[in-house]
Design a protein around this motif. Structure first.
Motif, mmCIF file in Angstrom:
data_model
loop_
_atom_site.group_PDB
_atom_site.id
_atom_site.type_symbol
_atom_site.label_atom_id
_atom_site.label_comp_id
_atom_site.label_asym_id
_atom_site.label_seq_id
_atom_site.Cartn_x
_atom_site.Cartn_y
_atom_site.Cartn_z
ATOM 1 N N ALA A 37 -2.501 4.467 -10.463
ATOM 2 C CA ALA A 37 -2.883 5.760 -10.673
ATOM 3 C C ALA A 37 -2.600 6.464 -12.170
ATOM 4 N N GLY A 38 -3.331 7.402 -12.446
ATOM 5 C CA GLY A 38 -3.026 8.083 -13.612
ATOM 6 C C GLY A 38 -3.796 7.532 -14.959
ATOM 7 N N GLY A 39 -4.753 6.633 -14.734
ATOM 8 C CA GLY A 39 -5.313 6.190 -15.805
ATOM 9 C C GLY A 39 -6.933 6.398 -15.986
ATOM 10 N N ALA A 40 -7.488 5.636 -16.734
ATOM 11 C CA ALA A 40 -8.958 5.831 -16.935
ATOM 12 C C ALA A 40 -9.603 5.301 -15.773
ATOM 13 N N ALA A 41 -9.230 4.485 -15.168
ATOM 14 C CA ALA A 41 -9.680 3.561 -13.941
ATOM 15 C C ALA A 41 -9.926 4.858 -12.702
ATOM 16 N N GLU A 42 -9.070 5.549 -12.580
ATOM 17 C CA GLU A 42 -8.982 6.550 -11.356
ATOM 18 C C GLU A 42 -9.983 7.503 -11.762
ATOM 19 N N ALA A 43 -10.238 7.979 -13.108
ATOM 20 C CA ALA A 43 -11.380 8.770 -13.159
ATOM 21 C C ALA A 43 -12.648 8.322 -12.997
ATOM 22 N N ARG A 64 -2.119 5.668 -1.591
ATOM 23 C CA ARG A 64 -1.081 5.454 -2.630
ATOM 24 C C ARG A 64 -0.048 4.695 -2.064
ATOM 25 N N ASP A 65 0.339 3.371 -2.531
ATOM 26 C CA ASP A 65 1.422 2.544 -2.133
ATOM 27 C C ASP A 65 2.764 3.354 -2.319
ATOM 28 N N PRO A 66 3.343 3.196 -0.928
ATOM 29 C CA PRO A 66 4.874 3.686 -1.047
ATOM 30 C C PRO A 66 5.876 3.014 -1.443
#
Length: 365
Positions: free
Chosen positions: A137-143, A158-160
């Protein structure tokens, strides 16, 4: 999975896309949040119906009755002796609960769930045609992703594992747990053909999972596994929820006993070209003390592994013996300590034989 058949450059092992030509480069990009992993070794299960949350809560290890749309967690299904039978990621979208399971476990999990419905208003459906993509999460891949949203909430789990969950407990006695920045996520995508590079394969995802000490059903679970052994209580077990199958063993080992085995991380000597495999034995001197459960080449740490060891295995350098008979030195990092469990303070009664004789008035002079 047919959904990912058209991806260029994919190198496969059966149905699994293992890499796209450069596993270590893919791993670095994945860790940076730039790459997407086609998860052809996972299967999606939909649990629908108005009783879905309370029903799952009553039969699994996790507290899920109060999940809201967009919440993620994970659960285990235990047998009556507290051994792990099934494991699944859990995502609630407001109308259905979506479970993500390792492919080898998914059909068996779905069959078991269907057998447990009884009079509950629940339906269980395997969505074997669903395309799943992993990313950090949080990078270009998610976008770049457009996740499915059949009920209005994007299906992104989202993995806990990155932190101890409510009701959980961590046995690993470390400062700065390696999972603290493990922002692994899985999206259900409608159009896998629309995904764009860079991609990463299963080798990259597995290496980062192992480095985070994250257990997985297909690797760390066998017929003897209880959740304490791999520190799985930190994310998949709620210790104070209501009754469920296997709860007595979970509570007894956690409060009064110790798990018979313990998961350890291994940093392997990389001077030999031979890599161990899952199932290779681990030795302390000449004594067999466990076996390798997961193995990978990490882009920074070199060859790494997870191993399930006897609780009494010494905290020393170990040897991994491959099927070819090659011995590889392994530095051990303790994940689950030998004294894990026994967290309850149980008062000890004074032995009768130690009571002063003067307490009995018949013996007073």
């Amino acid at each position: 999975m047919a959904a990912f058949d058209a991806l260029p450059g994919a190198v496969r092992d059966g149905a699994v896309i293992v890499h796209f030509g450069s596993p270590l480069i893919e791993q670095r990009r994945l860790a940076a949040g730039e790459a997407v992993v086609p998860l052809t070794d996972r299967t999606l299960i939909e649990v629908a119906g108005e009783d879905r949350l309370t029903w799952l809560d009553s039969i699994t290890s996790q507290s899920v009755a109060r999940l809201r749309a967009g919440d993620s967690t994970e659960l285990l299904v235990l047998d009556p002796q507290g051994r792990v039978e099934h494991a699944a990621a859990v995502f609630e979208d407001g109308a259905s609960v979506w479970l993500i399971a390792d492919e080898a476990d998914a059909e068996k999990l779905a069959v078991w769930l269907q057998r447990m419905v009884f009079r509950s208003r629940v339906t269980v459906t395997v969505r074997s045609d669903a395309a799943l993509a992993g990313f950090f999460a949080g990078g270009a891949a998610e976008a770049r992703l457009t996740p499915s949203a059949p009920n209005g909430t994007p299906l992104i789990w989202r993995d806990p594992w990155h932190e101890v969950q409510p009701g959980g407990h961590q046995y690993a006695a470390v400062e700065g747990h390696p999972a603290s920045d493990y922002a692994w996520s899985v999206a259900v995508v409608d159009d896998p053909a629309a995904l764009t590079a860079p991609f990463a394969g299963a080798l990259a995802a597995e290496a980062l999972r192992i480095a985070a000490w994250r257990p997985r059903w297909s690797n760390e679970v066998d017929e003897r596994t209880i959740p304490h052994e791999s520190d799985w209580i930190r994310s998949a077990v709620h210790l104070s929820k209501g009754c469920y199958r296997g709860q007595e063993t979970v509570a007894k080992v956690h409060n009064l006993g110790h798990p018979p085995r313990r998961l350890a991380a291994l940093l392997l000597d990389g001077s030999d070209v031979v890599m161990p495999a899952q199932g290779d034995i681990v030795l302390a001197g000449d004594a067999e003390v466990g076996h390798v459960t997961s193995i990978a080449m990490h882009y920074e740490d070199g060859p790494i592994a997870l191993a399930m060891l006897s609780r009494r295995a010494p905290v020393t350098e170990l040897i991994v013996r491959t099927h070819e008979g090659v011995d590889i030195a392994a530095a051990q990092q303790v994940i689950v300590p030998a004294d894990a469990g026994a967290t309850a303070g149980v008062p000890r009664l004074t032995r009768l034989s130690r009571r002063p004789v003067a307490e009995d008035p018949r013996n007073a002079r």
